[in-house]
Design an enzyme around this catalytic site. Structure first.
Site, mmCIF file in Angstrom:
data_model
loop_
_atom_site.group_PDB
_atom_site.id
_atom_site.type_symbol
_atom_site.label_atom_id
_atom_site.label_comp_id
_atom_site.label_asym_id
_atom_site.label_seq_id
_atom_site.Cartn_x
_atom_site.Cartn_y
_atom_site.Cartn_z
ATOM 1 N N GLN A 53 41.943 22.735 53.964
ATOM 2 C CA GLN A 53 42.280 23.807 53.014
ATOM 3 C C GLN A 53 42.943 23.294 51.749
ATOM 4 O O GLN A 53 43.793 23.953 51.150
ATOM 5 C CB GLN A 53 43.124 24.886 53.695
ATOM 6 C CG GLN A 53 42.306 25.624 54.749
ATOM 7 C CD GLN A 53 42.965 26.866 55.286
ATOM 8 O OE1 GLN A 53 44.183 26.931 55.376
ATOM 9 N NE2 GLN A 53 42.157 27.858 55.633
ATOM 10 N N LYS A 85 53.442 22.787 50.800
ATOM 11 C CA LYS A 85 54.091 23.410 51.961
ATOM 12 C C LYS A 85 55.358 22.676 52.384
ATOM 13 O O LYS A 85 56.295 23.282 52.884
ATOM 14 C CB LYS A 85 53.094 23.588 53.098
ATOM 15 C CG LYS A 85 52.892 22.458 54.024
ATOM 16 C CD LYS A 85 51.976 22.900 55.156
ATOM 17 C CE LYS A 85 51.759 21.707 56.072
ATOM 18 N NZ LYS A 85 50.703 21.911 57.025
ATOM 19 N N MET A 87 24.090 50.238 35.189
ATOM 20 C CA MET A 87 24.143 49.636 33.858
ATOM 21 C C MET A 87 23.051 48.582 33.689
ATOM 22 O O MET A 87 22.460 48.451 32.614
ATOM 23 C CB MET A 87 25.533 49.029 33.611
ATOM 24 C CG MET A 87 25.767 48.637 32.175
ATOM 25 S SD MET A 87 25.454 49.996 31.022
ATOM 26 C CE MET A 87 27.097 50.628 30.754
ATOM 27 N N GLU A 108 42.150 38.489 49.282
ATOM 28 C CA GLU A 108 43.026 38.046 48.186
ATOM 29 C C GLU A 108 42.574 38.604 46.829
ATOM 30 O O GLU A 108 43.398 38.832 45.937
ATOM 31 C CB GLU A 108 43.092 36.521 48.114
ATOM 32 C CG GLU A 108 43.869 35.868 49.255
ATOM 33 C CD GLU A 108 43.011 35.619 50.493
ATOM 34 O OE1 GLU A 108 41.833 36.049 50.520
ATOM 35 O OE2 GLU A 108 43.526 34.992 51.445
HETATM 36 C C1 TPP Z 1 31.235 40.912 39.848
HETATM 37 C C2 TPP Z 1 30.159 41.397 38.927
HETATM 38 N N1 TPP Z 1 28.862 41.099 39.182
HETATM 39 C C3 TPP Z 1 27.890 41.551 38.355
HETATM 40 C C4 TPP Z 1 28.197 42.283 37.238
HETATM 41 C C5 TPP Z 1 27.098 42.752 36.297
HETATM 42 N N2 TPP Z 1 27.044 44.219 36.270
HETATM 43 C C6 TPP Z 1 27.632 44.969 35.320
HETATM 44 S S1 TPP Z 1 27.477 46.607 35.569
HETATM 45 C C7 TPP Z 1 26.553 46.362 36.950
HETATM 46 C C8 TPP Z 1 26.037 47.519 37.751
HETATM 47 C C9 TPP Z 1 27.120 48.280 38.434
HETATM 48 O O1 TPP Z 1 26.537 49.150 39.370
HETATM 49 P P1 TPP Z 1 27.374 50.297 40.062
HETATM 50 O O2 TPP Z 1 28.635 49.728 40.602
HETATM 51 O O3 TPP Z 1 26.518 51.017 40.989
HETATM 52 O O4 TPP Z 1 27.801 51.202 38.809
HETATM 53 P P2 TPP Z 1 26.815 52.060 37.843
HETATM 54 O O5 TPP Z 1 26.466 51.210 36.672
HETATM 55 O O6 TPP Z 1 25.617 52.429 38.640
HETATM 56 O O7 TPP Z 1 27.647 53.231 37.455
HETATM 57 C C10 TPP Z 1 26.373 44.992 37.197
HETATM 58 C C11 TPP Z 1 25.597 44.427 38.314
HETATM 59 C C12 TPP Z 1 29.569 42.527 36.998
HETATM 60 N N3 TPP Z 1 29.983 43.194 35.919
HETATM 61 N N4 TPP Z 1 30.521 42.104 37.853
#
Ligand code: TPP
Ligand code: MG
Length: 570
Positions: A110, A159, A480, A47
């Site tokens: 649910q 429902k 990041m 979803e």
């Molecule tokens: C659902 C979610 N969980 C955690 C984060 C925190 N967060 C922001 S950027 C990031 C890293 C992303 O890693 P990746 O997808 O490998 O991308 P990269 O930064 O390496 O390009 C995280 C954990 C987020 N933004 N969204």
């Protein structure tokens, strides 16, 4: 006809040709109605995928995205997508099933109070407890998705109401009984003289174009005419990207945490800030109080949502208006014999900064192994130049690199999760975006982390066969997070390295999607050629240099002038 038939007939009457969803017990009657009406429903694999796909569809088409989910876990799986749409002002209509009215509040199987759960992340939501209200509620909900500031609206339908016989004539007669929507107050006309007066006294003006300029139909044509007629420099927010051509002589690029030196210098030192369709989020303005206390400047804030005006930043001139109406009226009100020569020095200074930054950018497009993310993005952008592709990102370093290095060619063509920063957004959003515009190429850059959050939607992509080209930007880490740990936490890489990443080419293969590995520049360029020569989806697994950081960068909470850009001041 029963309640469920009425819902489906309503959606068809509204011209809905794509609805993303997932069935379950309490919506079986609705899925029977879908079957009977041959309604165009798209089965996602989760979803959350349905919600993001509907967002991608809405962002590209400008029409509301429609989602259908069952009660309980189906509905709770929508929450992230609704919150994402709420922060980025995306029009969505979510229809969820609820347990029968007689079971409400009994902790029935649910049962989840989804109206309660989603109340803070929707523009409005409803629990329909009276069958006579079903159609009026749907009408109002539909109107609310796009009226004023767009956003997600949820209608939760028990429902037993779906199964109840409904007299269509009686329902039609009551259809518009409680549409509470009020047209927005249009105020540009009344304020235009004040805007021109402020411009007349300015030596260092800046226009910020936010996401509102993209959302408002036709908002960007008048914007361009306005800045050209005044020779006014313009910067965009992340959500405003695409509002103006990337190589336009008045465009300074993106503002904020990873924005350009010239845009952030302009923001930090302007004496007049005209901000249209933006909420001055912390990613743009840092600390609003600190910003407001440094420098003498006049702030003009234009927004369709009166609740945004004065929320983060106090403005001197506040205008409650739609971005398109603002630019149309302000252009019409332009005094004759208006001159804007007094800020030529300002433009010259900003342009010389832009020149220097462009040189530094060019130097980033180095062909090396492992690949540099900037190079990958540049090569893809070059290959698609002039084709007006839809560009989608997930969230993380790669998202900011794309924002910096992919010149978007038109409005509604840069699809990203801005306000919520939702990892996992990219793949389903790209599918929805491509469904809205299948004649264009959609390219999605996603991280090795975020891709694994909604990877199952590869199944949907393979099924639809849409021309979505996926670039997995594999740096072996949550880039990041790793960057912040390197810069601000003494290189303690706590839980940010991704061990045992899968072979993404094999994953694509398992879903019957053609794919290839790019470990270096030659592979990459060959793979890009193959991807674009393939009709449907294609996946490229790029092996990146894990040490690369996103610059420019303003550390969190700091001022625009605190921007870090190695090499900028040599
Ligand atoms: C659902 C979610 N969980 C955690 C984060 C925190 N967060 C922001 S950027 C990031 C890293 C992303 O890693 P990746 O997808 O490998 O991308 P990269 O930064 O390496 O390009 C995280 C954990 C987020 N933004 N969204
Ligand atoms: Mg990564």
């Amino acid at each position: 006809m029963n309640g469920a038939d009425l819902v489906i007939r309503f959606l068809l009457d509204k011209g809905v040709r794509h609805a993303f969803g997932y069935p379950g017990g309490p919506v079986l009657v609705l899925y029977e109605a879908i079957h009977k009406a041959d309604f165009p429903h798209i089965l996602t694999r989760h979803e959350q995928g349905a919600a993001h796909a509907a967002e991608g569809y809405a962002k590209v088409s400008g029409r509301p995205g429609v989602i259908i989910a069952t009660s309980g876990p189906g509905a709770t799986n929508l929450v992230t997508g609704l919150a994402d749409a709420y922060l980025d002002s995306v029009p969505l209509l979510a229809i969820t099933g609820a347990v029968a009215r007689s079971a409400t509040g009994t902790d029935a199987f649910q049962e989840a109070d989804i109206t309660g759960v989603t109340q803070p992340v929707t523009k409005y939501n409803y629990l329909v407890m009276d069958p006579d209200e079903l159609l009026p509620v749907l009408e109002e909900a539909w109107t609310l998705t796009t009226s004023g500031r767009p956003g997600p609206v949820l209608v939760n339908i028990p429902k037993d109401i779906m199964a109840l016989p409904i007299d269509p004539d009686q329902a039609n007669a009551a259809a518009n009984t409680f549409v509470r929507h009020r047209p927005p107050v249009i105020r540009t006309r009344a304020m235009a003289d004040q805007v021109y007066e402020a411009l007349r006294h300015s030596r260092r003006p800046l226009l910020i174009a936010g996401g509102g300029c993209i959302i408002a139909p036709g908002g960007t044509d008048d914007l361009i005419q306005f800045v050209e007629s005044l020779n006014l420099p313009v910067a965009t927010t992340l959500m405003g990207k695409g509002a103006i051509r990337n190589d336009h002589p008045l465009y300074l690029g993106q503002l904020g945490m990873h924005g350009t030196p010239q845009a952030n210098t302009a923001l930090g030192t302007c004496d007049l800030l005209l901000a249209v369709g933006t909420r001055f989020s912390d990613r743009i303005i840092g600390d609003p109080a600190a910003y407001q206390s440094t420098g003498e400047r006049v702030i003009i804030h234009v927004d369709i949502d009166a609740a945004e005006i004065g929320k983060n930043l106090r403005a001197d001139i506040e205008i409650e208006d739609d971005a398109a109406d603002f630019f149309e009226h302000i252009l019409a009100a332009r005094p004759e014999a208006y001159t804007s020569g007094q800020w030529l020095d300002w433009l010259t200074m900003l342009r010389s900064k832009r020149e220097r930054y462009y040189q530094l950018k060019e130097a980033m497009y180095r062909a090396q192994s492992p690949l540099l993310p900037q190079y990958v993005i540049h090569q893809v952008a070059q290959a698609l130049q002039g084709q007006n592709p839809i560009v989608v990102t997930d969230v993380g370093q790669h998202q900011m690199f794309v924002a910096q290095h992919f010149p978007v060619e038109s409005p509604r063509s840069f699809i990203t999760s801005g306000g919520l920063g939702t990892m996992g957004f990219g793949l389903p959003a790209a599918i929805g975006a491509s469904a809205a515009s299948p004649e264009r190429t959609t390219v999605i850059f996603t991280g090795d982390g975020g891709f694994q959050m909604t990877v199952q939607e590869l199944g949907l992509l393979a099924q639809l066969g849409l021309p979505v080209k996926i670039l997995i930007m594999d740096n072996g880490c949550l880039g990041m997070v790793r960057q912040w740990q390197e810069l601000f936490f003494d290189e303690h890489y706590s839980q940010s390295l991704l061990q045992n990443n899968p072979d993404f080419v094999k994953i694509a293969d398992a879903y019957h999607i053609p794919a290839g590995l790019a470990a270096g520049p030659d592979d990459l360029n060959r793979q890009i050629g193959l991807a674009l020569a393939t009709r449907g989806p294609y996946l490229i697994h790029c092996i990146l240099d894990p040490r690369e950081n996103v610059y420019p960068m303003i550390p969190a909470g700091k001022m625009p002038q605190d921007l870090i850009m190695p090499g900028m001041d040599d």
